[in-house]
Motif scaffolding. Structure first.
Motif, PDB file in Angstrom:
ATOM      1  N   SER A  49       2.898   0.508   3.421  1.00 35.65           N
ATOM      2  CA  SER A  49       2.912  -0.788   4.095  1.00 35.65           C
ATOM      3  C   SER A  49       3.091  -1.928   3.100  1.00 35.65           C
ATOM      4  O   SER A  49       2.768  -1.792   1.921  1.00 35.65           O
ATOM      5  CB  SER A  49       1.592  -1.002   4.847  1.00 35.65           C
ATOM      6  OG  SER A  49       0.506  -1.009   3.930  1.00 35.65           O
ATOM      7  N   THR A  50       3.635  -3.041   3.583  1.00 34.70           N
ATOM      8  CA  THR A  50       3.740  -4.276   2.800  1.00 34.70           C
ATOM      9  C   THR A  50       3.330  -5.436   3.698  1.00 34.70           C
ATOM     10  O   THR A  50       3.745  -5.499   4.857  1.00 34.70           O
ATOM     11  CB  THR A  50       5.172  -4.510   2.279  1.00 34.70           C
ATOM     12  OG1 THR A  50       6.055  -4.662   3.387  1.00 34.70           O
ATOM     13  CG2 THR A  50       5.632  -3.367   1.400  1.00 34.70           C
ATOM     14  N   GLN A  97      12.877  -2.185   5.111  1.00 30.76           N
ATOM     15  CA  GLN A  97      11.649  -1.674   5.699  1.00 30.76           C
ATOM     16  C   GLN A  97      11.191  -0.445   4.905  1.00 30.76           C
ATOM     17  O   GLN A  97      12.016   0.385   4.518  1.00 30.76           O
ATOM     18  CB  GLN A  97      11.865  -1.301   7.164  1.00 30.76           C
ATOM     19  CG  GLN A  97      12.194  -2.484   8.053  1.00 30.76           C
ATOM     20  CD  GLN A  97      11.097  -3.539   8.045  1.00 30.76           C
ATOM     21  OE1 GLN A  97       9.905  -3.214   8.172  1.00 30.76           O
ATOM     22  NE2 GLN A  97      11.490  -4.801   7.890  1.00 30.76           N
ATOM     23  N   PRO A  98       9.885  -0.322   4.646  1.00 33.10           N
ATOM     24  CA  PRO A  98       9.416   0.815   3.839  1.00 33.10           C
ATOM     25  C   PRO A  98       9.609   2.140   4.569  1.00 33.10           C
ATOM     26  O   PRO A  98       9.453   2.219   5.792  1.00 33.10           O
ATOM     27  CB  PRO A  98       7.928   0.500   3.640  1.00 33.10           C
ATOM     28  CG  PRO A  98       7.555  -0.398   4.771  1.00 33.10           C
ATOM     29  CD  PRO A  98       8.779  -1.199   5.078  1.00 33.10           C
ATOM     30  N   TRP A  99       9.988   3.171   3.802  1.00 32.61           N
ATOM     31  CA  TRP A  99      10.053   4.510   4.383  1.00 32.61           C
ATOM     32  C   TRP A  99       8.643   4.991   4.734  1.00 32.61           C
ATOM     33  O   TRP A  99       8.441   5.675   5.722  1.00 32.61           O
ATOM     34  CB  TRP A  99      10.673   5.486   3.379  1.00 32.61           C
ATOM     35  CG  TRP A  99      12.116   5.228   3.120  1.00 32.61           C
ATOM     36  CD1 TRP A  99      12.953   4.392   3.799  1.00 32.61           C
ATOM     37  CD2 TRP A  99      12.900   5.833   2.092  1.00 32.61           C
ATOM     38  NE1 TRP A  99      14.211   4.430   3.265  1.00 32.61           N
ATOM     39  CE2 TRP A  99      14.216   5.307   2.216  1.00 32.61           C
ATOM     40  CE3 TRP A  99      12.649   6.753   1.081  1.00 32.61           C
ATOM     41  CZ2 TRP A  99      15.250   5.696   1.365  1.00 32.61           C
ATOM     42  CZ3 TRP A  99      13.671   7.149   0.233  1.00 32.61           C
ATOM     43  CH2 TRP A  99      14.961   6.620   0.367  1.00 32.61           C
ATOM     44  N   GLY A 146       0.805  -1.210   0.000  1.00 37.16           N
ATOM     45  CA  GLY A 146       0.000   0.000   0.000  1.00 37.16           C
ATOM     46  C   GLY A 146       0.836   1.257   0.000  1.00 37.16           C
ATOM     47  O   GLY A 146       1.426   1.619   1.027  1.00 37.16           O
ATOM     48  N   ASP A 147       0.943   1.918  -1.160  1.00 36.82           N
ATOM     49  CA  ASP A 147       1.578   3.229  -1.283  1.00 36.82           C
ATOM     50  C   ASP A 147       2.978   3.235  -0.661  1.00 36.82           C
ATOM     51  O   ASP A 147       3.365   4.161   0.056  1.00 36.82           O
ATOM     52  CB  ASP A 147       0.696   4.281  -0.599  1.00 36.82           C
ATOM     53  CG  ASP A 147       0.872   5.667  -1.219  1.00 36.82           C
ATOM     54  OD1 ASP A 147       1.208   5.739  -2.405  1.00 36.82           O
ATOM     55  OD2 ASP A 147       0.673   6.660  -0.491  1.00 36.82           O
ATOM     56  N   LEU A 203       4.328   2.833  -4.382  1.00 36.60           N
ATOM     57  CA  LEU A 203       3.814   1.710  -5.174  1.00 36.60           C
ATOM     58  C   LEU A 203       2.710   0.991  -4.412  1.00 36.60           C
ATOM     59  O   LEU A 203       2.830   0.732  -3.218  1.00 36.60           O
ATOM     60  CB  LEU A 203       4.939   0.719  -5.486  1.00 36.60           C
ATOM     61  CG  LEU A 203       4.515  -0.563  -6.225  1.00 36.60           C
ATOM     62  CD1 LEU A 203       4.141  -0.252  -7.672  1.00 36.60           C
ATOM     63  CD2 LEU A 203       5.623  -1.607  -6.174  1.00 36.60           C
ATOM     64  N   SER A 204       1.650   0.650  -5.123  1.00 32.19           N
ATOM     65  CA  SER A 204       0.579  -0.180  -4.572  1.00 32.19           C
ATOM     66  C   SER A 204       0.404  -1.402  -5.460  1.00 32.19           C
ATOM     67  O   SER A 204       0.442  -1.296  -6.689  1.00 32.19           O
ATOM     68  CB  SER A 204      -0.735   0.600  -4.490  1.00 32.19           C
ATOM     69  OG  SER A 204      -0.636   1.664  -3.556  1.00 32.19           O
TER      70      SER A 204
END
Length: 526
Positions: A393-394, A388-390, A340-341, A356-357
């Motif tokens: 969410s993943t 880890q995403p800045w 999600g984004d 990115l989604s």
């Protein structure tokens, strides 16, 4: 004399003494020839013998015409430019002085006024828009391969030698190389596992441990001929099995007839109603006939057993891998992963993946594509928790397995069997051996230490350990699975993935591979 390359009684062995080929006789004319064969069979060694960087142990290499070789070196000087690679820096400097009115009469006499346009045309043939003064160190790996290929064909040699020219190239680069080869009118010997590139060839030479076989036509024609050979070998195998059974049946019938006659002779001797001399003569003839029959039967049986062994050996070489796997139980509507984004990168303020989604539902087969450097491998690292995403969410919502190019989920110090038992701790020895056999690791082959495997064997072993258990993961993530694999290994991997009923997320530039495994959706990163 037309350009040609001839190999006569050529032999080569590795420093460990393993023979790659011996007494090899082969001629290449001014055609585009694809050189194929399993990893380790000697394809790259053969190219090096032709180019002259290796000296034959026995035999001879004769080259009529000029050779151009695609350089595999990756290190370049910090100030080295495209013009330096093409060998035209001085000639371009002369043109520049001429334009400024500073060239001498001697320089003007040798100036090549078509050089700049020919240089641009050579770069355009491989899909590059690079200036002559571009520093090589500023190019990506894929761009470097393409500029080297452009420099090679710029020299217009009679023959070009290419060793895996599309490795590490993105989709655009692979297409540019295939287009260049489709238009090449000189001779070429191309070692490649890229089936699209091999479609542009005029002939295919297959190198095996038994020698070479030449097939006229491109990759599709070669595969058709191999399919016919496989059907013929299957017929030979069935015929050899039938003949062996027939020989053994007749030998048994002969032995039974002799036993009956011998019993009758013993009864007559016991009665004593015939002369002993006559009975002894009959016994001697019977023993001689029995011995002759036994020797004849043995010769026939040896011949039938030999024919059967030969047919089985050829069927093992030609037989494609056919895999049957336990079901994953993944429902069609189950959410597999959600992004999600999400944004992430390696340097603050410079995201590689930006907002990115993505979602995968059920047994979808999704390909991540895009140019080199577009963030595909970074995205996989995000999914597996290495990064880890800045922001955003993943989430991976089902059991998954990740096979990277090094197949790092396998312990290199353990055997394939021990890796399987480690990854599938509840599996019995019989279940382990059966699963590995489905991926062609039978008997002692399952006991090979992973560090000793070729790239193709290692990926096949990884698939066997991950997918061969009683409960395969419902999501399989693959990062460039066909890089550095021979075509037999690629087709074995394809067979394994075709039998898998879970979700797939695959990073690959290999269009033929993606088509073969039934990709249902493509997501291009930019």
């Amino acid at each position: 004399m037309p350009a040609s390359i001839s190999l006569s009684q050529l032999s080569w062995s590795t420093p460990e003494g393993r023979s790659l080929f011996s007494d090899l006789d082969l001629t290449f004319g001014p055609l585009r020839t694809g050189l194929v064969g399993r990893n380790g069979v000697g394809k790259s060694t053969l190219l090096r013998l032709i180019e002259g960087s290796l000296v034959p142990q026995t035999g001879r290499v004769s080259v009529e015409g000029s050779l151009g070789v695609l350089s595999q070196t990756v290190q370049v000087a910090a100030d080295e430019t495209v013009a330096d690679l093409f060998g035209v820096s001085r000639a371009l400097a002369v043109l520049k002085r001429a334009e400024e009115g500073l060239a001498s009469m001697d320089e003007l006499a040798v100036a090549d006024w078509t050089l700049e346009s020919r240089l641009e045309a050579a770069l355009a043939r491989v899909g590059l828009d690079a200036a002559a003064e571009t520093r090589l160190a500023a190019l990506s790996g894929g761009q470097m391969t393409r500029v080297k290929l452009a420099a090679l064909v710029f020299q217009e040699p009679d023959f070009i030698l290419l060793d895996e020219p599309t490795n590490s190239l993105d989709r655009e680069g692979r297409a540019a190389v295939a287009a260049l080869m489709a238009g090449w009118r000189g001779g070429a010997i191309v070692v490649s596992h890229d089936r699209e590139l091999l479609e542009t060839m005029d002939a295919i030479v297959e190198l095996t441990t038994l020698g070479t076989t030449t097939y006229g036509g491109n990759w599709s024609h070669y595969r058709e001929r191999k399919a016919i050979e496989l059907a013929s070998t299957r017929h030979d195998l069935a015929d050899a099995e039938r003949r062996l059974a027939e020989v053994e049946r007749k030998a048994q019938e002969t032995a039974e007839r002799k036993a009956r006659k011998d019993a009758a002779g013993r009864r007559k001797r016991a009665k004593g109603d015939e002369p002993l001399l006559l009975l002894d003569a009959r016994k001697e003839r019977s023993e001689k006939t029995g011995g002759d029959n036994a020797r004849l039967a043995e010769r026939r049986r040896d011949q039938a057993v030999g024919d059967l062994a030969d047919a089985r050996e050829r069927i093992e070489i030609l037989q494609p891998l056919i895999v049957r796997l336990p079901p994953t139980g993944l429902p069609a509507g189950r959410s597999v992963l959600q992004i999600g984004d999400a944004s992430v990168g390696y340097e603050a303020g410079k995201p590689v993946v930006d907002r990115l989604s993505l979602s995968i539902v059920g047994p979808e087969r999704v390909a991540l594509t895009g140019r080199n450097g577009s963030g595909k491998t970074t995205l996989l690292s995000l999914l597996t928790g290495e990064l880890q995403p800045w922001s955003g969410s993943t989430r991976v919502l089902v059991a998954y397995a990740m096979l990277d190019q090094r197949v790092s989920l396998l312990d290199p110090a353990l055997s394939i069997r021990d890796n399987f038992r480690r990854i599938n701790p509840g599996a019995s020895e019989n279940a382990c051996r059966a699963a590995l056999a489905r991926f062609m690791f039978r008997a002692d082959a399952a006991l090979q230490v992973v560090s000793s495997l070729t790239g193709g064997q290692m990926l096949r072993a990884g698939l066997a350990c991950v997918l061969g258990g009683s409960s395969p993961p419902q999501l399989l993530i693959l990062d460039e699975p066909t890089n550095h694999l021979d075509i037999d290994s690629i087709e074995a991997v394809e067979a394994g993935l075709q039998a898998y009923d879970g979700a797939l997320l695959v990073v690959s530039h290999d269009h033929t591979f993606l088509e073969a495994i039934g990709i249902t959706r493509r997501i291009e990163l930019s």
